[in-house]
Write a protein that holds these residues in place. Structure first.
Motif, PDB file in Angstrom:
ATOM      1  N   VAL A  30      -4.415  -0.789  -4.147  1.00 57.99           N
ATOM      2  CA  VAL A  30      -4.498   1.066  -3.510  1.00 57.99           C
ATOM      3  C   VAL A  30      -5.072   2.006  -3.499  1.00 57.99           C
ATOM      4  CG1 VAL A  30      -2.104   2.702  -3.838  1.00 57.99           C
ATOM      5  CG2 VAL A  30      -1.349   0.121  -3.709  1.00 57.99           C
ATOM      6  N   ARG A  34      -6.225   2.691  -0.087  1.00 54.85           N
ATOM      7  CA  ARG A  34      -5.379   3.405   0.849  1.00 54.85           C
ATOM      8  C   ARG A  34      -6.302   4.009   2.166  1.00 54.85           C
ATOM      9  NH1 ARG A  34      -3.637   8.726  -2.030  1.00 54.85           N
ATOM     10  NH2 ARG A  34      -5.721   9.791  -2.568  1.00 54.85           N
ATOM     11  N   ASP A  35      -7.061   4.486   1.520  1.00 52.44           N
ATOM     12  CA  ASP A  35      -7.406   5.456   2.603  1.00 52.44           C
ATOM     13  C   ASP A  35      -7.367   5.026   3.039  1.00 52.44           C
ATOM     14  OD1 ASP A  35      -7.789   8.369   0.829  1.00 52.44           O
ATOM     15  OD2 ASP A  35      -9.295   7.437   0.026  1.00 52.44           O
ATOM     16  N   TYR A  38      -3.958   3.996   5.361  1.00 55.99           N
ATOM     17  CA  TYR A  38      -4.013   4.811   5.880  1.00 55.99           C
ATOM     18  C   TYR A  38      -4.520   5.757   7.550  1.00 55.99           C
ATOM     19  CZ  TYR A  38      -3.359  10.609   6.551  1.00 55.99           C
ATOM     20  OH  TYR A  38      -2.566  11.817   6.950  1.00 55.99           O
ATOM     21  N   ALA A  39      -5.801   5.781   6.979  1.00 54.56           N
ATOM     22  CA  ALA A  39      -5.941   6.176   8.610  1.00 54.56           C
ATOM     23  C   ALA A  39      -5.815   5.539   9.430  1.00 54.56           C
ATOM     24  CB  ALA A  39      -8.229   5.772   8.164  1.00 54.56           C
ATOM     25  N   THR A  43      -4.067   6.779  12.562  1.00 52.39           N
ATOM     26  CA  THR A  43      -5.386   6.948  14.609  1.00 52.39           C
ATOM     27  C   THR A  43      -4.540   6.154  15.352  1.00 52.39           C
ATOM     28  OG1 THR A  43      -7.155   6.443  13.167  1.00 52.39           O
ATOM     29  CG2 THR A  43      -6.951   5.559  15.180  1.00 52.39           C
ATOM     30  N   GLU A  48       1.222  12.104  10.756  1.00 50.71           N
ATOM     31  CA  GLU A  48       0.447  11.886   9.364  1.00 50.71           C
ATOM     32  C   GLU A  48       2.209  11.220   8.858  1.00 50.71           C
ATOM     33  OE1 GLU A  48      -2.365  15.040   8.194  1.00 50.71           O
ATOM     34  OE2 GLU A  48      -0.352  15.558   5.799  1.00 50.71           O
ATOM     35  N   ILE A  52       1.949   8.090   6.394  1.00 50.53           N
ATOM     36  CA  ILE A  52       2.065   7.508   5.250  1.00 50.53           C
ATOM     37  C   ILE A  52       3.082   7.257   4.699  1.00 50.53           C
ATOM     38  CG2 ILE A  52       3.046   9.291   2.697  1.00 50.53           C
ATOM     39  CD1 ILE A  52       1.419  11.277   3.781  1.00 50.53           C
ATOM     40  N   GLN A  56       2.406   2.915   3.376  1.00 50.41           N
ATOM     41  CA  GLN A  56       3.479   3.092   1.846  1.00 50.41           C
ATOM     42  C   GLN A  56       3.967   1.659   1.983  1.00 50.41           C
ATOM     43  OE1 GLN A  56       4.629   6.835   1.307  1.00 50.41           O
ATOM     44  NE2 GLN A  56       3.630   7.180  -0.433  1.00 50.41           N
ATOM     45  N   ARG A 133     -15.174  14.507  15.529  1.00 54.95           N
ATOM     46  CA  ARG A 133     -13.722  13.709  14.923  1.00 54.95           C
ATOM     47  C   ARG A 133     -12.683  14.125  15.229  1.00 54.95           C
ATOM     48  NH1 ARG A 133     -12.656  14.230   9.591  1.00 54.95           N
ATOM     49  NH2 ARG A 133     -10.897  12.998   9.743  1.00 54.95           N
TER      50      ARG A 133
ATOM     51  N   GLU B  54     -12.708   6.466  11.538  1.00 58.51           N
ATOM     52  CA  GLU B  54     -11.919   6.665  10.313  1.00 58.51           C
ATOM     53  C   GLU B  54     -12.018   6.967   8.838  1.00 58.51           C
ATOM     54  OE1 GLU B  54      -9.503   2.910  11.084  1.00 58.51           O
ATOM     55  OE2 GLU B  54      -8.024   4.086  12.506  1.00 58.51           O
ATOM     56  N   GLY B  56     -13.691   9.332   7.794  1.00 55.57           N
ATOM     57  CA  GLY B  56     -13.135  10.627   7.065  1.00 55.57           C
ATOM     58  C   GLY B  56     -12.150  11.059   6.710  1.00 55.57           C
ATOM     59  N   PHE B  57     -11.121  10.049   7.030  1.00 52.85           N
ATOM     60  CA  PHE B  57      -9.727  10.390   7.254  1.00 52.85           C
ATOM     61  C   PHE B  57      -9.270   9.983   4.953  1.00 52.85           C
ATOM     62  CE2 PHE B  57      -9.026   9.389  11.408  1.00 52.85           C
ATOM     63  CZ  PHE B  57      -8.512  10.468  11.494  1.00 52.85           C
ATOM     64  N   ARG B  58      -8.659  10.749   4.702  1.00 51.05           N
ATOM     65  CA  ARG B  58      -7.989  10.450   2.998  1.00 51.05           C
ATOM     66  C   ARG B  58      -6.886  10.716   2.972  1.00 51.05           C
ATOM     67  NH1 ARG B  58     -12.060   9.259   3.020  1.00 51.05           N
ATOM     68  NH2 ARG B  58     -14.204  10.145   2.260  1.00 51.05           N
ATOM     69  N   VAL B  59      -5.680   9.868   2.149  1.00 51.81           N
ATOM     70  CA  VAL B  59      -4.664  10.216   2.658  1.00 51.81           C
ATOM     71  C   VAL B  59      -4.118  11.502   2.035  1.00 51.81           C
ATOM     72  CG1 VAL B  59      -2.520   9.488   0.985  1.00 51.81           C
ATOM     73  CG2 VAL B  59      -3.970   8.163   1.687  1.00 51.81           C
ATOM     74  N   PRO B  60      -3.542  12.559   2.754  1.00 54.57           N
ATOM     75  CA  PRO B  60      -3.083  13.977   2.203  1.00 54.57           C
ATOM     76  C   PRO B  60      -2.103  13.727   0.978  1.00 54.57           C
ATOM     77  CG  PRO B  60      -1.748  13.295   3.533  1.00 54.57           C
ATOM     78  CD  PRO B  60      -2.673  12.397   3.933  1.00 54.57           C
ATOM     79  N   GLU B  61      -2.089  13.224   0.114  1.00 54.00           N
ATOM     80  CA  GLU B  61      -0.910  12.746  -1.242  1.00 54.00           C
ATOM     81  C   GLU B  61      -2.412  12.535  -2.449  1.00 54.00           C
ATOM     82  OE1 GLU B  61       1.753  10.454  -0.423  1.00 54.00           O
ATOM     83  OE2 GLU B  61       3.533  11.911   0.546  1.00 54.00           O
ATOM     84  N   SER B  62      -1.399  13.185  -4.018  1.00 53.40           N
ATOM     85  CA  SER B  62      -2.677  13.242  -4.494  1.00 53.40           C
ATOM     86  C   SER B  62      -2.410  11.115  -5.035  1.00 53.40           C
ATOM     87  CB  SER B  62      -2.034  13.913  -5.682  1.00 53.40           C
ATOM     88  OG  SER B  62      -0.328  13.105  -6.913  1.00 53.40           O
ATOM     89  N   GLU B  63      -3.420  11.042  -5.696  1.00 48.06           N
ATOM     90  CA  GLU B  63      -3.700   9.272  -5.601  1.00 48.06           C
ATOM     91  C   GLU B  63      -2.124   9.192  -6.168  1.00 48.06           C
ATOM     92  OE1 GLU B  63      -7.850   8.197  -6.993  1.00 48.06           O
ATOM     93  OE2 GLU B  63      -6.699   7.356  -8.774  1.00 48.06           O
ATOM     94  N   ASP B  64      -1.352   9.325  -7.957  1.00 45.06           N
ATOM     95  CA  ASP B  64      -0.499   9.415  -8.808  1.00 45.06           C
ATOM     96  C   ASP B  64       1.100   9.399  -7.989  1.00 45.06           C
ATOM     97  OD1 ASP B  64      -2.162   8.604 -10.448  1.00 45.06           O
ATOM     98  OD2 ASP B  64      -1.530  10.740 -11.554  1.00 45.06           O
ATOM     99  N   PHE B  65       1.180  10.182  -7.259  1.00 44.55           N
ATOM    100  CA  PHE B  65       2.304  10.682  -6.491  1.00 44.55           C
ATOM    101  C   PHE B  65       2.086   9.380  -5.033  1.00 44.55           C
ATOM    102  CE2 PHE B  65       4.789  12.597  -2.988  1.00 44.55           C
ATOM    103  CZ  PHE B  65       5.399  13.521  -3.159  1.00 44.55           C
ATOM    104  N   TYR B  66       1.101   9.380  -4.181  1.00 50.34           N
ATOM    105  CA  TYR B  66       1.072   8.337  -3.626  1.00 50.34           C
ATOM    106  C   TYR B  66       1.611   6.908  -4.133  1.00 50.34           C
ATOM    107  CZ  TYR B  66      -0.694   5.200   0.698  1.00 50.34           C
ATOM    108  OH  TYR B  66      -0.744   4.385   1.208  1.00 50.34           O
ATOM    109  N   TRP B  67       1.129   6.743  -5.474  1.00 47.64           N
ATOM    110  CA  TRP B  67       1.227   5.835  -6.043  1.00 47.64           C
ATOM    111  C   TRP B  67       2.576   5.012  -6.609  1.00 47.64           C
ATOM    112  CZ3 TRP B  67       0.398   0.483  -6.565  1.00 47.64           C
ATOM    113  CH2 TRP B  67       1.434  -0.580  -7.466  1.00 47.64           C
ATOM    114  N   LYS B  69       5.255   6.266  -5.451  1.00 48.62           N
ATOM    115  CA  LYS B  69       6.259   5.770  -4.519  1.00 48.62           C
ATOM    116  C   LYS B  69       7.014   4.443  -4.285  1.00 48.62           C
ATOM    117  CE  LYS B  69       5.376   9.487  -1.107  1.00 48.62           C
ATOM    118  NZ  LYS B  69       5.207   9.700   0.036  1.00 48.62           N
TER     119      LYS B  69
END
Lengths: 198, 171
Positions: A30, A34-35, A38-39, A43, A48, A52, A56, A133, B54, B56-67, B69
């Protein structure tokens, strides 16, 4: 926190460990992917929160179906296909809930793009990566989900026309038509954004 | 103005979806049609602009919080594993029933054999006769081979007077 031993393992080893029920190995997968997952969701969904939630959900499904993964493709590609299918389901549900606009009907019939003037100057030339972007992000938001999805599957997922048709449950002709419209519309939108700068 | 089918063919050429012969035809066509070249350039620029979008995209949540859930949902959906009893095939189940039944049958046969043996032994012995001490007029004979018991009663009994009615007469 993921197991430190897992950070040096490759994806295939992590998948094997996760298939035996090792959740820390799955957590490492994960973290790695994960990025990207999520991306892809963002897209396609342009939202957002939805991105997410769907990403998940894709991971949960990935864990549940892990025993079915035989390594025909890379783990990342396998996971991406799961999230794409979830997004397509969500977008179809959303579409059923709203009525089609006249513009969308025109897009589907494939007539509008023929009248668009050709963008002769590259509208993204010389732009910083972050600026580019942002512009693409805005332009993609203005496409219908069918056009955006074809574009995503072709440009980011590198699927052939035939595969896209199968995924979207439509003909190859429709795929070609939608892809052509999406590209032309995107070029026109990017050119408009360039003009607004001046 | 280009035909729509030609425009789509140009796109297919860009995407490498044309067979070799058709791709050569398009290449020849591009050499003499500036409008086709302009359209191909536009399509190519759009494709290049999208490359790496794509990344440049990052999950806008912390690693621990995302996992956390994801893990919670996995744990919620996975049923607590009850000890699973392995499925027993029908022939094994039948065998399970046959074993005690066979044991019971063996015991029954053994019992019969023993009883028969006893019977044979008893058949060899003569009948047994006994006289009840309480009543000298009673004589009992048991024939084991015939499985019969005969009881002789002297009548009237020796302690009674012959011809005497024990109840009495009506007259």
């Amino acid at each position: 926190m993921t197991d430190k031993n897992h950070s040096s393992a490759d994806d295939a080893a992590l998948v094997r460990a996760a298939q035996r029920g090792d959740m820390t190995a799955f957590e490492e997968l994960v973290v790695r992917h994960r990025d990207k997952i999520y991306a892809r969701a963002y897209t396609m969904m342009r939202n957002e929160e939805e991105a997410i939630d769907l990403s998940q959900e894709a991971w949960v499904k990935g864990w549940q179906r892990l025993k079915q993964f035989q390594g025909e493709s890379s783990f990342g590609t396998w996971m991406t296909r799961i999230v794409i299918n979830l997004c397509l389901d969500a977008l179809r549900k959303q579409k059923r809930q709203r009525t089609e606009s006249i513009e969308e009907i025109n897009e589907e019939s494939g007539g509008v793009e023929r009248q668009m003037p050709i963008v002769t100057v590259n509208p993204t030339a010389g732009l910083e990566r972050s600026e580019l972007r942002q512009r693409i992000d805005r332009a993609l938001s203005q496409l219908s989900y069918e056009h955006r999805t074809v574009l995503v599957l072709h440009e980011f997922e590198e699927m052939e026309y035939k595969q896209i048709a199968k995924t979207m449950n439509c003909s190859i002709g429709t795929v070609m038509s939608r892809l052509f419209y999406a590209r032309r519309k995107l070029a026109a939108l990017l050119a408009d954004l360039k003009k607004q700068d001046k | 103005m280009m035909e729509y089918n030609q425009q789509l063919k140009l796109q297919a050429y860009l995407d490498g979806e044309l067979p070799e012969a058709e791709a050569r035809e398009v290449a020849n066509w591009l050499a003499r049609d500036r409008e086709a070249v302009a359209l191909l350039t536009e399509l190519r620029n759009t494709r290049q602009a999208l490359a790496g979008f794509e990344a440049g995209f990052r999950v806008p949540e912390s690693e621990d919080f995302y996992w956390s859930k994801i893990r919670r949902e996995i744990e919620r959906l996975e049923p607590v594993e009850a000890p699973v009893r392995p499925a027993i095939p029908w022939f094994k189940r039948l065998r399970g029933l046959l074993i005690p039944a066979a044991a019971a049958a063996v015991l029954a046969i053994a019992g019969l054999v023993v009883m028969q043996e006893l019977g044979l032994r008893q058949r060899g012995t003569p009948g047994e006769a006994e006289t009840a001490l309480a009543d000298a007029g009673t004589f009992t004979y048991r024939d084991f081979s015939a499985r019969a018991t005969l009881v002789w009663l002297t009548y009237p009994a020796e302690n009674e007077v012959a011809g005497e009615d024990p109840i009495g007469t009506m007259d």
